[in-house]
Design a protein around this motif. Structure first.
Motif, PDB file in Angstrom:
ATOM      1  N   LEU A  88       0.818  -1.213   0.000  1.00 49.28           N
ATOM      2  CA  LEU A  88       0.000   0.000   0.000  1.00 49.28           C
ATOM      3  C   LEU A  88       0.850   1.260   0.000  1.00 49.28           C
ATOM      4  O   LEU A  88       0.480   2.274  -0.593  1.00 49.28           O
ATOM      5  CB  LEU A  88      -0.915   0.011   1.234  1.00 49.28           C
ATOM      6  N   ILE A  89       1.970   1.208   0.694  1.00 51.97           N
ATOM      7  CA  ILE A  89       2.850   2.368   0.775  1.00 51.97           C
ATOM      8  C   ILE A  89       4.301   1.895   0.723  1.00 51.97           C
ATOM      9  O   ILE A  89       4.574   0.701   0.878  1.00 51.97           O
ATOM     10  CB  ILE A  89       2.647   3.165   2.085  1.00 51.97           C
ATOM     11  N   SER A  90       5.202   2.826   0.498  1.00 52.56           N
ATOM     12  CA  SER A  90       6.605   2.501   0.726  1.00 52.56           C
ATOM     13  C   SER A  90       7.123   3.435   1.806  1.00 52.56           C
ATOM     14  O   SER A  90       6.771   4.622   1.839  1.00 52.56           O
ATOM     15  CB  SER A  90       7.411   2.636  -0.568  1.00 52.56           C
ATOM     16  N   VAL A  91       7.893   2.879   2.698  1.00 46.80           N
ATOM     17  CA  VAL A  91       8.373   3.630   3.848  1.00 46.80           C
ATOM     18  C   VAL A  91       9.892   3.600   3.878  1.00 46.80           C
ATOM     19  O   VAL A  91      10.499   2.531   3.823  1.00 46.80           O
ATOM     20  CB  VAL A  91       7.869   2.989   5.170  1.00 46.80           C
ATOM     21  N   GLU A  92      10.501   4.784   3.899  1.00 46.13           N
ATOM     22  CA  GLU A  92      11.941   4.848   4.151  1.00 46.13           C
ATOM     23  C   GLU A  92      12.125   5.880   5.241  1.00 46.13           C
ATOM     24  O   GLU A  92      12.177   7.075   4.952  1.00 46.13           O
ATOM     25  CB  GLU A  92      12.697   5.302   2.906  1.00 46.13           C
ATOM     26  N   GLN A  93      12.134   5.410   6.442  1.00 46.24           N
ATOM     27  CA  GLN A  93      12.191   6.330   7.588  1.00 46.24           C
ATOM     28  C   GLN A  93      10.994   7.282   7.531  1.00 46.24           C
ATOM     29  O   GLN A  93       9.879   6.821   7.580  1.00 46.24           O
ATOM     30  CB  GLN A  93      13.509   7.096   7.593  1.00 46.24           C
ATOM     31  N   LYS A  94      11.284   8.578   7.337  1.00 47.39           N
ATOM     32  CA  LYS A  94      10.175   9.536   7.330  1.00 47.39           C
ATOM     33  C   LYS A  94       9.593   9.759   5.947  1.00 47.39           C
ATOM     34  O   LYS A  94       8.602  10.470   5.802  1.00 47.39           O
ATOM     35  CB  LYS A  94      10.674  10.891   7.876  1.00 47.39           C
ATOM     36  N   HIS A  95      10.247   9.190   4.969  1.00 45.76           N
ATOM     37  CA  HIS A  95       9.751   9.410   3.613  1.00 45.76           C
ATOM     38  C   HIS A  95       8.689   8.370   3.273  1.00 45.76           C
ATOM     39  O   HIS A  95       8.955   7.168   3.280  1.00 45.76           O
ATOM     40  CB  HIS A  95      10.896   9.334   2.604  1.00 45.76           C
ATOM     41  N   ILE A  96       7.506   8.847   2.954  1.00 45.40           N
ATOM     42  CA  ILE A  96       6.386   7.954   2.672  1.00 45.40           C
ATOM     43  C   ILE A  96       5.938   8.131   1.231  1.00 45.40           C
ATOM     44  O   ILE A  96       5.813   9.257   0.746  1.00 45.40           O
ATOM     45  CB  ILE A  96       5.178   8.296   3.575  1.00 45.40           C
ATOM     46  N   ARG A  97       5.706   7.015   0.571  1.00 45.43           N
ATOM     47  CA  ARG A  97       5.076   7.102  -0.728  1.00 45.43           C
ATOM     48  C   ARG A  97       3.803   6.257  -0.688  1.00 45.43           C
ATOM     49  O   ARG A  97       3.855   5.090  -0.293  1.00 45.43           O
ATOM     50  CB  ARG A  97       6.018   6.604  -1.825  1.00 45.43           C
ATOM     51  N   ILE A  98       2.703   6.828  -1.064  1.00 50.28           N
ATOM     52  CA  ILE A  98       1.457   6.069  -1.104  1.00 50.28           C
ATOM     53  C   ILE A  98       1.343   5.422  -2.466  1.00 50.28           C
ATOM     54  O   ILE A  98       1.315   6.106  -3.490  1.00 50.28           O
ATOM     55  CB  ILE A  98       0.237   6.984  -0.823  1.00 50.28           C
ATOM     56  N   LEU A  99       1.323   4.095  -2.488  1.00 47.74           N
ATOM     57  CA  LEU A  99       1.310   3.363  -3.754  1.00 47.74           C
ATOM     58  C   LEU A  99      -0.103   2.984  -4.167  1.00 47.74           C
ATOM     59  O   LEU A  99      -0.399   2.847  -5.350  1.00 47.74           O
ATOM     60  CB  LEU A  99       2.158   2.088  -3.620  1.00 47.74           C
ATOM     61  N   ASP A 100      -0.960   2.798  -3.187  1.00 50.13           N
ATOM     62  CA  ASP A 100      -2.319   2.321  -3.499  1.00 50.13           C
ATOM     63  C   ASP A 100      -3.305   3.014  -2.568  1.00 50.13           C
ATOM     64  O   ASP A 100      -3.679   2.500  -1.526  1.00 50.13           O
ATOM     65  CB  ASP A 100      -2.362   0.802  -3.310  1.00 50.13           C
ATOM     66  N   ILE A 101      -3.717   4.218  -3.014  1.00 50.71           N
ATOM     67  CA  ILE A 101      -4.547   5.034  -2.133  1.00 50.71           C
ATOM     68  C   ILE A 101      -5.928   4.410  -1.925  1.00 50.71           C
ATOM     69  O   ILE A 101      -6.501   4.479  -0.830  1.00 50.71           O
ATOM     70  CB  ILE A 101      -4.667   6.490  -2.674  1.00 50.71           C
ATOM     71  N   ALA A 102      -6.427   3.731  -2.954  1.00 51.01           N
ATOM     72  CA  ALA A 102      -7.725   3.061  -2.821  1.00 51.01           C
ATOM     73  C   ALA A 102      -7.626   1.931  -1.795  1.00 51.01           C
ATOM     74  O   ALA A 102      -8.522   1.744  -0.967  1.00 51.01           O
ATOM     75  CB  ALA A 102      -8.177   2.524  -4.179  1.00 51.01           C
TER      76      ALA A 102
END
Lengths: 263, 263
Positions: free
Chosen positions: B237-251
């Motif tokens: 659903l997301i990728s997490v690198e410490q504080k950096h967040i990427r939302i991959l699947d918002i639905a």
DNA sequence: CGCGCTGTTGAAACTTGTCAAAGTTTGTGG
DNA sequence: CCACAAACTTTGACAAGTTTCAACAGCGCG
């Protein structure tokens, strides 16, 4: 008993016809006067004096009866008026899309309902009577207009909204950091404090809400609430007979909340 | 990247001396103008036009720098002014008598701070910068006075307070009815929505707060927050690198919240 | 370069929720 | 006024979710 006293009507409604107001409400109504109301020191006009207090009378033209289980407004309704509880106890509830419901507050005499509607221009929660009661209807457009003229009323209104925010912070604290028993103790102490302010006994009262409603408000299941009640009773802090609660050891109850919560 | 754009100063502060105001603040300050501010459509003056917008310029005479870790005000401080976040991210925290602390909110550009102080006339929570930032200082007495003259400003202010109440109801719902993963998903979606409104990417951002602060806000321990992040990552659903967040699947994230929460 | 803060992960303990059953009260209709 | 049904409450046993404790890894600041 004091409980009976505060239910007594210290106020005579006067029938009259009001000319059509510009917000579309043109039915004959009951004239109410904030300046003579038994609740004036608890309610919105609290602190107003002299001319200001009299002008506050322009605020409320109707008082509405609400029977147990009926709602004053529902989530999604267009926002038109604020409401001040005149008698009875109410709950506000909010729905989650998947059907879960939460009680977001309990309101009693002198407390305001509907402020959530101002921003979105529709109500974001429903307000339901837990027993037969009455609410004073405060058309919002009137409050805005009068507030511009009566400085103290405007200030008072801002304070009421602000206190609502503070109180909700308190609930967030409760929900976010406390355990079941701490939550229930906090709830009982808060109730006690508010009842005292209304001239009732601080230590003996009847709950108007079910265990489920209490649980919903406190973020607990009804069984957990019931167990916490039983525990407090076993520990001699309170006595419980269904909805009738007697607080036997208020200091002990406060100690259950980390330390103390209300002075 | 959009993130950089919004941090850019689209505004030139002008140095000037302002005569002593009647609330005791008489130092040389930076003149700011709401009517020209890049945030005007997100902030208190949102919706004001023409003359009204210009009059709003009388609201703010100072903008204050706040460095990471510094507070704008602390619990118990006398209430004098409201603050509008101009840049940076802030948190508000409240203490329980026994030392437990809870984060009651995170605020970003255009959001108001300090409304809890109006009722009690002192602040009931502390506001702390999570990164270097600036806040516009809105002396409350000035807002009250100007509100009486500028009708639309008054209305706008009421809406802002009301929305604060609504938002807190939302947090109560979260704390009272949701599980850990639902809470975190709701938090991320809420963050994403607010970032979009400010011109940032909806799907990629840096958290300014620690896991502990997120946990405190969501009524969870930091370990639980960390586990939920990992779970979302494992589930794609997301990728997490410490504080950096990427939302991959918002639905997919929305589906984790019972159904959906924000449209 | 290392120390401290922050974040991750595992295992055990604890709190609360879930399910179930039974008791009690309240309200309704005959 | 009684009988019955529905709603509410209590309690127990077990399950699930979250916290607690602990160990370790990574990053960033001085």
């Amino acid at each position: 008993m004091t409980a009976a006293a505060a239910t007594t009507v210290a106020f005579s409604p006067v029938r009259c016809d009001i000319p059509a107001s510009n917000d579309g409400d043109a039915v004959p109504v009951v004239l109410t006067r904030c300046s003579r109301c038994k609740l004036r020191d608890l309610c919105l006009p609290c602190g107003l004096s002299g001319r200001d207090a009299e002008r506050a009378d322009e605020l409320v033209y109707t008082r509405r009866r609400v029977r147990r289980g009926e709602s004053i407004y529902r989530e999604g309704d267009a926002f038109v008026s604020l409401f001040a509880v005149w008698s009875g106890v109410f709950k506000t509830t909010q729905l989650l899309e998947d059907g879960r419901e939460q009680v977001t507050g309990f309101q009693m005499a002198g407390e305001m309902l509907g402020m959530d509607g101002i921003g979105p221009e529709k109500h974001s929660c429903s307000a339901v009577a837990l027993e037969n009661g009455e609410v004073c209807v405060i058309p919002y457009s009137r409050l805005e207009a009068l507030g511009r003229e009566v400085h103290a009323l405007q200030q008072q209104f801002h304070k009421v909204m602000s206190r609502e925010i503070v109180q909700e912070h308190g609930v967030m604290l409760l929900l976010g950091t406390m355990r079941a028993e701490e939550r229930l103790a906090t709830f009982l102490l808060n109730l006690s404090r508010r009842l005292v302010a209304r001239g009732y006994s601080p230590s003996e009262f009847n709950l108007r809400m079910t265990r489920e409603e209490i649980g919903s408000y406190l973020g607990l299941k009804l069984e957990t609430v019931s167990r916490a009640f039983s525990k407090f009773q076993d520990d001699g802090l309170i006595s419980v007979e269904q909805k009738h609660i007697r607080i036997l050891d208020i200091a002990g109850l406060r100690r259950r909340v980390g330390q103390k919560l209300e002075p």
